[in-house]
Design a protein around this motif. Structure first.
Motif, PDB file in Angstrom:
ATOM      1  N   ASP A   1      -4.931   7.844  -0.447  1.00 13.11           N
ATOM      2  CA  ASP A   1      -3.816   7.741  -1.396  1.00 13.11           C
ATOM      3  C   ASP A   1      -3.797   6.422  -2.178  1.00 13.11           C
ATOM      4  O   ASP A   1      -2.762   5.993  -2.660  1.00 13.11           O
ATOM      5  CB  ASP A   1      -2.465   7.932  -0.700  1.00 13.11           C
ATOM      6  CG  ASP A   1      -2.335   9.298  -0.071  1.00 13.11           C
ATOM      7  OD1 ASP A   1      -3.087  10.216  -0.455  1.00 13.11           O
ATOM      8  OD2 ASP A   1      -1.468   9.462   0.807  1.00 13.11           O
ATOM      9  N   SER A   2      -4.972   5.800  -2.327  1.00 15.65           N
ATOM     10  CA  SER A   2      -5.037   4.541  -3.069  1.00 15.65           C
ATOM     11  C   SER A   2      -5.528   4.739  -4.498  1.00 15.65           C
ATOM     12  O   SER A   2      -5.582   3.782  -5.266  1.00 15.65           O
ATOM     13  CB  SER A   2      -5.947   3.542  -2.354  1.00 15.65           C
ATOM     14  OG  SER A   2      -7.276   4.032  -2.329  1.00 15.65           O
ATOM     15  N   ALA A   3      -5.871   5.978  -4.842  1.00 17.20           N
ATOM     16  CA  ALA A   3      -6.361   6.273  -6.192  1.00 17.20           C
ATOM     17  C   ALA A   3      -5.993   7.708  -6.551  1.00 17.20           C
ATOM     18  O   ALA A   3      -5.849   8.566  -5.687  1.00 17.20           O
ATOM     19  CB  ALA A   3      -7.872   6.087  -6.267  1.00 17.20           C
ATOM     20  N   LEU A   4      -5.859   7.937  -7.850  1.00 14.38           N
ATOM     21  CA  LEU A   4      -5.584   9.263  -8.372  1.00 14.38           C
ATOM     22  C   LEU A   4      -6.752   9.635  -9.274  1.00 14.38           C
ATOM     23  O   LEU A   4      -7.120   8.867 -10.165  1.00 14.38           O
ATOM     24  CB  LEU A   4      -4.280   9.244  -9.167  1.00 14.38           C
ATOM     25  CG  LEU A   4      -3.730  10.576  -9.632  1.00 14.38           C
ATOM     26  CD1 LEU A   4      -3.297  11.424  -8.444  1.00 14.38           C
ATOM     27  CD2 LEU A   4      -2.545  10.353 -10.552  1.00 14.38           C
TER      28      LEU A   4
ATOM     29  N   LEU B   1       1.619   6.585  -7.003  1.00 12.47           N
ATOM     30  CA  LEU B   1       0.571   7.534  -7.386  1.00 12.47           C
ATOM     31  C   LEU B   1       0.997   8.968  -7.109  1.00 12.47           C
ATOM     32  O   LEU B   1       0.681   9.880  -7.889  1.00 12.47           O
ATOM     33  CB  LEU B   1      -0.737   7.204  -6.658  1.00 12.47           C
ATOM     34  CG  LEU B   1      -1.431   5.924  -7.135  1.00 12.47           C
ATOM     35  CD1 LEU B   1      -2.572   5.563  -6.189  1.00 12.47           C
ATOM     36  CD2 LEU B   1      -1.937   6.068  -8.563  1.00 12.47           C
ATOM     37  N   THR B   2       1.714   9.200  -6.042  1.00 16.18           N
ATOM     38  CA  THR B   2       2.215  10.538  -5.730  1.00 16.18           C
ATOM     39  C   THR B   2       3.193  11.010  -6.805  1.00 16.18           C
ATOM     40  O   THR B   2       3.126  12.155  -7.261  1.00 16.18           O
ATOM     41  CB  THR B   2       2.894  10.552  -4.346  1.00 16.18           C
ATOM     42  OG1 THR B   2       1.931  10.173  -3.358  1.00 16.18           O
ATOM     43  CG2 THR B   2       3.449  11.915  -4.011  1.00 16.18           C
TER      44      THR B   2
ATOM     45  N   GLN C   1       0.834  -1.206   0.000  1.00 14.35           N
ATOM     46  CA  GLN C   1       0.000   0.000   0.000  1.00 14.35           C
ATOM     47  C   GLN C   1       0.865   1.251   0.000  1.00 14.35           C
ATOM     48  O   GLN C   1       0.564   2.217  -0.705  1.00 14.35           O
ATOM     49  CB  GLN C   1      -0.946   0.004   1.199  1.00 14.35           C
ATOM     50  CG  GLN C   1      -2.106  -0.942   1.055  1.00 14.35           C
ATOM     51  CD  GLN C   1      -3.049  -0.821   2.239  1.00 14.35           C
ATOM     52  OE1 GLN C   1      -2.633  -0.806   3.387  1.00 14.35           O
ATOM     53  NE2 GLN C   1      -4.326  -0.713   1.934  1.00 14.35           N
ATOM     54  N   GLN C   2       1.944   1.254   0.763  1.00  2.44           N
ATOM     55  CA  GLN C   2       2.846   2.401   0.802  1.00  2.44           C
ATOM     56  C   GLN C   2       3.533   2.591  -0.549  1.00  2.44           C
ATOM     57  O   GLN C   2       3.667   3.720  -1.028  1.00  2.44           O
ATOM     58  CB  GLN C   2       3.883   2.231   1.911  1.00  2.44           C
ATOM     59  CG  GLN C   2       3.306   2.352   3.299  1.00  2.44           C
ATOM     60  CD  GLN C   2       4.310   1.996   4.381  1.00  2.44           C
ATOM     61  OE1 GLN C   2       5.398   1.501   4.107  1.00  2.44           O
ATOM     62  NE2 GLN C   2       3.921   2.229   5.625  1.00  2.44           N
ATOM     63  N   ASN C   3       3.956   1.502  -1.170  1.00  2.00           N
ATOM     64  CA  ASN C   3       4.583   1.586  -2.493  1.00  2.00           C
ATOM     65  C   ASN C   3       3.597   2.116  -3.532  1.00  2.00           C
ATOM     66  O   ASN C   3       3.965   2.930  -4.380  1.00  2.00           O
ATOM     67  CB  ASN C   3       5.114   0.217  -2.926  1.00  2.00           C
ATOM     68  CG  ASN C   3       6.294  -0.246  -2.105  1.00  2.00           C
ATOM     69  OD1 ASN C   3       6.935   0.548  -1.420  1.00  2.00           O
ATOM     70  ND2 ASN C   3       6.573  -1.528  -2.153  1.00  2.00           N
ATOM     71  N   ASP C   4       2.361   1.649  -3.476  1.00  2.00           N
ATOM     72  CA  ASP C   4       1.339   2.112  -4.412  1.00  2.00           C
ATOM     73  C   ASP C   4       1.070   3.607  -4.222  1.00  2.00           C
ATOM     74  O   ASP C   4       0.960   4.351  -5.193  1.00  2.00           O
ATOM     75  CB  ASP C   4       0.033   1.332  -4.235  1.00  2.00           C
ATOM     76  CG  ASP C   4       0.146  -0.134  -4.637  1.00  2.00           C
ATOM     77  OD1 ASP C   4       1.204  -0.544  -5.170  1.00  2.00           O
ATOM     78  OD2 ASP C   4      -0.830  -0.876  -4.394  1.00  2.00           O
TER      79      ASP C   4
ATOM     80  N   VAL D   1      -1.589  19.151 -15.907  1.00  2.00           N
ATOM     81  CA  VAL D   1      -2.801  18.348 -15.721  1.00  2.00           C
ATOM     82  C   VAL D   1      -3.127  18.294 -14.236  1.00  2.00           C
ATOM     83  O   VAL D   1      -2.271  17.934 -13.419  1.00  2.00           O
ATOM     84  CB  VAL D   1      -2.605  16.915 -16.274  1.00  2.00           C
ATOM     85  CG1 VAL D   1      -3.822  16.056 -15.984  1.00  2.00           C
ATOM     86  CG2 VAL D   1      -2.299  16.955 -17.765  1.00  2.00           C
ATOM     87  N   ARG D   2      -4.354  18.678 -13.905  1.00  2.00           N
ATOM     88  CA  ARG D   2      -4.790  18.617 -12.510  1.00  2.00           C
ATOM     89  C   ARG D   2      -5.041  17.163 -12.126  1.00  2.00           C
ATOM     90  O   ARG D   2      -5.666  16.419 -12.876  1.00  2.00           O
ATOM     91  CB  ARG D   2      -6.076  19.431 -12.344  1.00  2.00           C
ATOM     92  CG  ARG D   2      -6.386  19.733 -10.900  1.00  2.00           C
ATOM     93  CD  ARG D   2      -7.553  20.693 -10.804  1.00  2.00           C
ATOM     94  NE  ARG D   2      -8.583  20.018 -10.034  1.00  2.00           N
ATOM     95  CZ  ARG D   2      -9.850  19.963 -10.352  1.00  2.00           C
ATOM     96  NH1 ARG D   2     -10.287  20.551 -11.432  1.00  2.00           N
ATOM     97  NH2 ARG D   2     -10.699  19.334  -9.591  1.00  2.00           N
ATOM     98  N   ALA D   3      -4.559  16.765 -10.964  1.00  2.00           N
ATOM     99  CA  ALA D   3      -4.753  15.409 -10.462  1.00  2.00           C
ATOM    100  C   ALA D   3      -4.794  15.457  -8.943  1.00  2.00           C
ATOM    101  O   ALA D   3      -4.055  16.224  -8.333  1.00  2.00           O
ATOM    102  CB  ALA D   3      -3.633  14.500 -10.938  1.00  2.00           C
ATOM    103  N   GLU D   4      -5.656  14.640  -8.359  1.00  2.00           N
ATOM    104  CA  GLU D   4      -5.832  14.637  -6.908  1.00  2.00           C
ATOM    105  C   GLU D   4      -5.719  13.219  -6.364  1.00  2.00           C
ATOM    106  O   GLU D   4      -6.362  12.313  -6.883  1.00  2.00           O
ATOM    107  CB  GLU D   4      -7.221  15.162  -6.543  1.00  2.00           C
ATOM    108  CG  GLU D   4      -7.542  16.543  -7.018  1.00  2.00           C
ATOM    109  CD  GLU D   4      -9.000  16.913  -6.766  1.00  2.00           C
ATOM    110  OE1 GLU D   4      -9.666  16.246  -5.956  1.00  2.00           O
ATOM    111  OE2 GLU D   4      -9.461  17.867  -7.399  1.00  2.00           O
TER     112      GLU D   4
END
Length: 96
Positions: free
Chosen positions: A44-47, A24-25, A17-20, A36-39
């Motif tokens: 922190d499991s999805a972008l 994503l970060t 989970q930390q690596n994922d 490109v806007r991204a949140e």
């Protein structure tokens, strides 16, 4: 499963989970550099990438054992070891 194996499995899951989240970060930062806007969402499991103009946002996840970014119900994917390439593919995908 014995307690030691359970603890080891829980630790491996937490590390993944930390690596994922890190993957994503890094992708979010690369997308922002492209304008490109991204949140980051959902712990922190999805972008989430809003589309410019009309349309549903694109949700990006890390899948396939942490080796690919995936979107569009995992029909689209790009290796996590190519963050800049993934950002460019996603920017093109949303029509940016």
């Amino acid at each position: 499963m014995n307690p030691i194996m359970q603890a080891a499995a829980a630790r491996l899951y937490e590390q993944q989970q930390q690596n994922d989240a890190l993957a994503l970060t890094l992708l979010r930062e690369a997308l922002v550099r492209l304008g490109v806007r991204a949140e980051l969402r959902d712990n922190d499991s999805a972008l989430m990438i809003p589309r410019p103009g009309v349309g549903l946002p694109v949700w990006v996840f890390v899948g396939y054992g942490g080796t690919f970014y995936s979107w569009q119900s995992a029909e689209k994917r790009h290796p996590v070891n190519d963050v800049a390439g993934a950002a460019q593919v996603l920017a093109d995908y949303i029509g940016r």
